[in-house]
Design a protein around this motif. Structure first.
Motif, PDB file in Angstrom:
ATOM      1  N   ILE A  20       3.064  -1.515  -3.373  1.00 16.86           N
ATOM      2  CA  ILE A  20       2.570  -0.140  -3.449  1.00 16.86           C
ATOM      3  C   ILE A  20       1.593   0.018  -2.301  1.00 16.86           C
ATOM      4  N   ASP A  21       2.124   0.434  -1.161  1.00 14.40           N
ATOM      5  CA  ASP A  21       1.394   0.478   0.108  1.00 14.40           C
ATOM      6  C   ASP A  21       1.395   1.907   0.644  1.00 14.40           C
ATOM      7  N   PRO A  22       0.457   2.737   0.237  1.00 14.32           N
ATOM      8  CA  PRO A  22       0.465   4.125   0.689  1.00 14.32           C
ATOM      9  C   PRO A  22      -0.045   4.299   2.127  1.00 14.32           C
ATOM     10  N   HIS A  23       0.784   3.857   3.077  1.00 13.81           N
ATOM     11  CA  HIS A  23       0.510   4.103   4.493  1.00 13.81           C
ATOM     12  C   HIS A  23       0.424   5.609   4.732  1.00 13.81           C
ATOM     13  N   ASP A  24      -0.298   5.982   5.771  1.00 14.37           N
ATOM     14  CA  ASP A  24      -0.407   7.412   6.094  1.00 14.37           C
ATOM     15  C   ASP A  24       0.951   8.049   6.337  1.00 14.37           C
ATOM     16  N   HIS A  25       1.834   7.350   7.057  1.00 13.89           N
ATOM     17  CA  HIS A  25       3.137   7.961   7.366  1.00 13.89           C
ATOM     18  C   HIS A  25       3.973   8.136   6.103  1.00 13.89           C
ATOM     19  N   LEU A  26       3.812   7.233   5.123  1.00 13.85           N
ATOM     20  CA  LEU A  26       4.544   7.390   3.877  1.00 13.85           C
ATOM     21  C   LEU A  26       3.973   8.533   3.039  1.00 13.85           C
ATOM     22  N   LEU A  27       2.655   8.678   3.049  1.00 17.77           N
ATOM     23  CA  LEU A  27       2.060   9.817   2.354  1.00 17.77           C
ATOM     24  C   LEU A  27       2.628  11.127   2.904  1.00 17.77           C
ATOM     25  N   GLU A  28       2.735  11.189   4.231  1.00 17.29           N
ATOM     26  CA  GLU A  28       3.288  12.397   4.854  1.00 17.29           C
ATOM     27  C   GLU A  28       4.738  12.601   4.450  1.00 17.29           C
ATOM     28  N   ALA A  36      -7.721  10.263  -1.265  1.00 13.24           N
ATOM     29  CA  ALA A  36      -7.674   9.469  -2.488  1.00 13.24           C
ATOM     30  C   ALA A  36      -6.714  10.084  -3.503  1.00 13.24           C
ATOM     31  N   ALA A  37      -6.694  11.419  -3.562  1.00 11.08           N
ATOM     32  CA  ALA A  37      -5.759  12.081  -4.468  1.00 11.08           C
ATOM     33  C   ALA A  37      -4.322  11.777  -4.075  1.00 11.08           C
ATOM     34  N   GLY A  38      -4.069  11.695  -2.772  1.00  6.28           N
ATOM     35  CA  GLY A  38      -2.728  11.380  -2.298  1.00  6.28           C
ATOM     36  C   GLY A  38      -2.295   9.974  -2.677  1.00  6.28           C
ATOM     37  N   VAL A  39      -3.194   8.986  -2.479  1.00  2.00           N
ATOM     38  CA  VAL A  39      -2.805   7.613  -2.820  1.00  2.00           C
ATOM     39  C   VAL A  39      -2.693   7.438  -4.333  1.00  2.00           C
ATOM     40  N   ARG A  40      -3.502   8.201  -5.093  1.00  6.55           N
ATOM     41  CA  ARG A  40      -3.376   8.158  -6.556  1.00  6.55           C
ATOM     42  C   ARG A  40      -1.992   8.636  -6.974  1.00  6.55           C
ATOM     43  N   GLU A  41      -1.569   9.763  -6.435  1.00  5.71           N
ATOM     44  CA  GLU A  41      -0.256  10.304  -6.782  1.00  5.71           C
ATOM     45  C   GLU A  41       0.846   9.358  -6.334  1.00  5.71           C
ATOM     46  N   PHE A  42       0.689   8.770  -5.155  1.00  6.18           N
ATOM     47  CA  PHE A  42       1.665   7.813  -4.630  1.00  6.18           C
ATOM     48  C   PHE A  42       1.812   6.627  -5.580  1.00  6.18           C
ATOM     49  N   GLY A  43       0.665   6.060  -5.991  1.00 10.25           N
ATOM     50  CA  GLY A  43       0.713   4.907  -6.875  1.00 10.25           C
ATOM     51  C   GLY A  43       1.345   5.226  -8.213  1.00 10.25           C
ATOM     52  N   LEU A  44       0.945   6.338  -8.818  1.00 11.31           N
ATOM     53  CA  LEU A  44       1.452   6.684 -10.139  1.00 11.31           C
ATOM     54  C   LEU A  44       2.938   7.039 -10.103  1.00 11.31           C
ATOM     55  N   ARG A  45       3.365   7.728  -9.047  1.00 12.03           N
ATOM     56  CA  ARG A  45       4.798   8.037  -8.915  1.00 12.03           C
ATOM     57  C   ARG A  45       5.615   6.764  -8.770  1.00 12.03           C
ATOM     58  N   THR A  46       5.102   5.834  -7.974  1.00  7.32           N
ATOM     59  CA  THR A  46       5.832   4.583  -7.761  1.00  7.32           C
ATOM     60  C   THR A  46       6.008   3.830  -9.071  1.00  7.32           C
ATOM     61  N   VAL A  47       4.950   3.748  -9.852  1.00  3.37           N
ATOM     62  CA  VAL A  47       5.026   3.060 -11.140  1.00  3.37           C
ATOM     63  C   VAL A  47       6.025   3.753 -12.060  1.00  3.37           C
ATOM     64  N   THR A  48       5.956   5.064 -12.155  1.00  6.01           N
ATOM     65  CA  THR A  48       6.860   5.814 -13.031  1.00  6.01           C
ATOM     66  C   THR A  48       8.315   5.591 -12.658  1.00  6.01           C
ATOM     67  N   GLU A  49       8.599   5.622 -11.356  1.00  8.05           N
ATOM     68  CA  GLU A  49       9.986   5.504 -10.899  1.00  8.05           C
ATOM     69  C   GLU A  49      10.532   4.082 -11.010  1.00  8.05           C
ATOM     70  N   SER A  53      12.897  -1.228 -13.636  1.00  9.07           N
ATOM     71  CA  SER A  53      13.897  -1.453 -12.587  1.00  9.07           C
ATOM     72  C   SER A  53      13.602  -2.660 -11.709  1.00  9.07           C
ATOM     73  N   VAL A  54      12.351  -3.145 -11.697  1.00  6.31           N
ATOM     74  CA  VAL A  54      11.978  -4.271 -10.853  1.00  6.31           C
ATOM     75  C   VAL A  54      11.154  -5.269 -11.653  1.00  6.31           C
ATOM     76  N   ALA A  55      11.069  -6.481 -11.125  1.00  4.97           N
ATOM     77  CA  ALA A  55      10.335  -7.532 -11.814  1.00  4.97           C
ATOM     78  C   ALA A  55       8.831  -7.297 -11.784  1.00  4.97           C
ATOM     79  N   ALA A  56       8.327  -6.761 -10.670  1.00  5.42           N
ATOM     80  CA  ALA A  56       6.887  -6.605 -10.506  1.00  5.42           C
ATOM     81  C   ALA A  56       6.612  -5.639  -9.366  1.00  5.42           C
ATOM     82  N   VAL A  57       5.374  -5.210  -9.286  1.00  2.40           N
ATOM     83  CA  VAL A  57       4.910  -4.432  -8.140  1.00  2.40           C
ATOM     84  C   VAL A  57       3.671  -5.101  -7.570  1.00  2.40           C
ATOM     85  N   LYS A  58       3.383  -4.795  -6.302  1.00  2.00           N
ATOM     86  CA  LYS A  58       2.275  -5.439  -5.587  1.00  2.00           C
ATOM     87  C   LYS A  58       1.408  -4.378  -4.909  1.00  2.00           C
ATOM     88  N   PRO A  59       0.457  -3.805  -5.635  1.00  2.00           N
ATOM     89  CA  PRO A  59      -0.436  -2.845  -4.972  1.00  2.00           C
ATOM     90  C   PRO A  59      -1.267  -3.531  -3.886  1.00  2.00           C
TER      91      PRO A  59
END
Length: 284
Positions: A20-28, A36-49, A53-59
């Motif tokens: 879970i690596d919210p690089h600036d280009h991925l946020l865009e 911070a609101a953007g990375v929060r949404e990025f992290g929560l969306r990634t977890v939900t999706e 489906s995967v063994a683990a995630v690595k924030p």
């Protein structure tokens, strides 16, 4: 034990652990602000999706920490969401210090109930593996895991990791990386008696080629799981994994494949499918 839970998840879903690596280009690309609101949404969306489906995630803690207290709060929420979804977490913090300072880091990330706790964390041994004692002890006490940096995927890491110590360790050669692997193996043996995998593993890049063999050791002899970056955007694939680790370590679900951009680049709606496709390509 952490390693058993991880192997069970890998058997169910495959070896891929999504960063879970919210690089600036991925946020865009995801239509999110560089805040911070953007990375929060990025992290929560990634977890939900990705849950289920995967063994683990690595924030990656750094991408959250850069926004100060609000970013750390976003990381706390992301970790909490993973716990709620039953998704294993490997928090990439690369902590490494001495004495009470290392104990403080360990308490933050390896204590049940801590808002920044994870199932496992990455740690750096380059103040001496012994300096990580508090993390080893707390991880063992709380059924958590550690991944100790050994042979990383960045080329400049070789200057330190390939250096010769002047003293051989039976089965692990005489390099700095080999001595790290030997120390991790000893810690695992204390817990398991040499039977099965312990909770302490290594970080070994999938792009290192024959480096481990050239240094005289097999990373899988550490007696724990191996976290391997370098697959996907950094150029490694199934062939490189087989070269570095061999088919046995892969088939027994010892090698956790850390992938970020190759999955995150699919966008929030495509994460699960991208992860499933990559898992299918890497399964033994």
């Amino acid at each position: 034990m952490f390693s058993a839970r991880l192997r069970e998840a890998m058997a169910a879903h495959g070896p891929v652990c999504v960063g879970i690596d919210p690089h600036d280009h991925l946020l865009e690309e995801w239509g999110l602000p560089r805040t911070a609101a953007g990375v929060r949404e990025f992290g929560l969306r990634t977890v939900t999706e990705l849950a289920g489906s995967v063994a683990a995630v690595k924030p990656q803690s750094a991408f959250f920490e850069r926004f100060g207290s609000a970013g750390v709060a976003a990381l706390e929420e992301t970790l909490a969401a993973c716990r709620e979804q039953g998704l294993l977490t490997i928090l990439d913090v690369k902590r490494g210090d001495i004495g009470s300072t290392m104990a403080g880091y360990a308490q933050a990330h390896l204590t049940p109930g801590s808002p920044l706790s994870a199932d496992a964390i990455t740690v750096s041994p380059y103040l001496g593996v012994g300096a990580l004692g508090a993390a080893f002890d707390l991880a063992a006490a709380n059924d958590r895991g550690l991944f100790v940096l050994a042979l990383t995927s960045n080329p400049e890491g070789a200057d330190v990791q390939h250096a010769r110590t002047g003293g051989k360790v039976e089965g692990f050669g005489d390099s700095v990386a080999g001595s790290v692997a030997a120390a991790v193996a000893a810690r695992n043996a204390e817990l398991t008696g040499g039977e099965g995998l312990g909770p302490f593993g290594l970080v070994v890049g999938a792009t290192i080629g024959s480096a481990a063999a050239d240094l005289g050791f097999d990373p899988s002899d550490c007696g724990g799981p191996i976290l391997t970056p370098g697959v996907g955007a950094q150029g490694a694939g199934r062939a490189e994994l087989l070269e570095v680790f061999g088919p046995a370590a892969l088939s027994r679900n010892q090698v956790v494949v850390a992938v970020s951009r190759a999955v995150l680049g699919a966008g929030p709606e495509g994460l699960a499918e991208a992860a499933r496709t990559l898992n299918a390509a890497l399964r033994m």
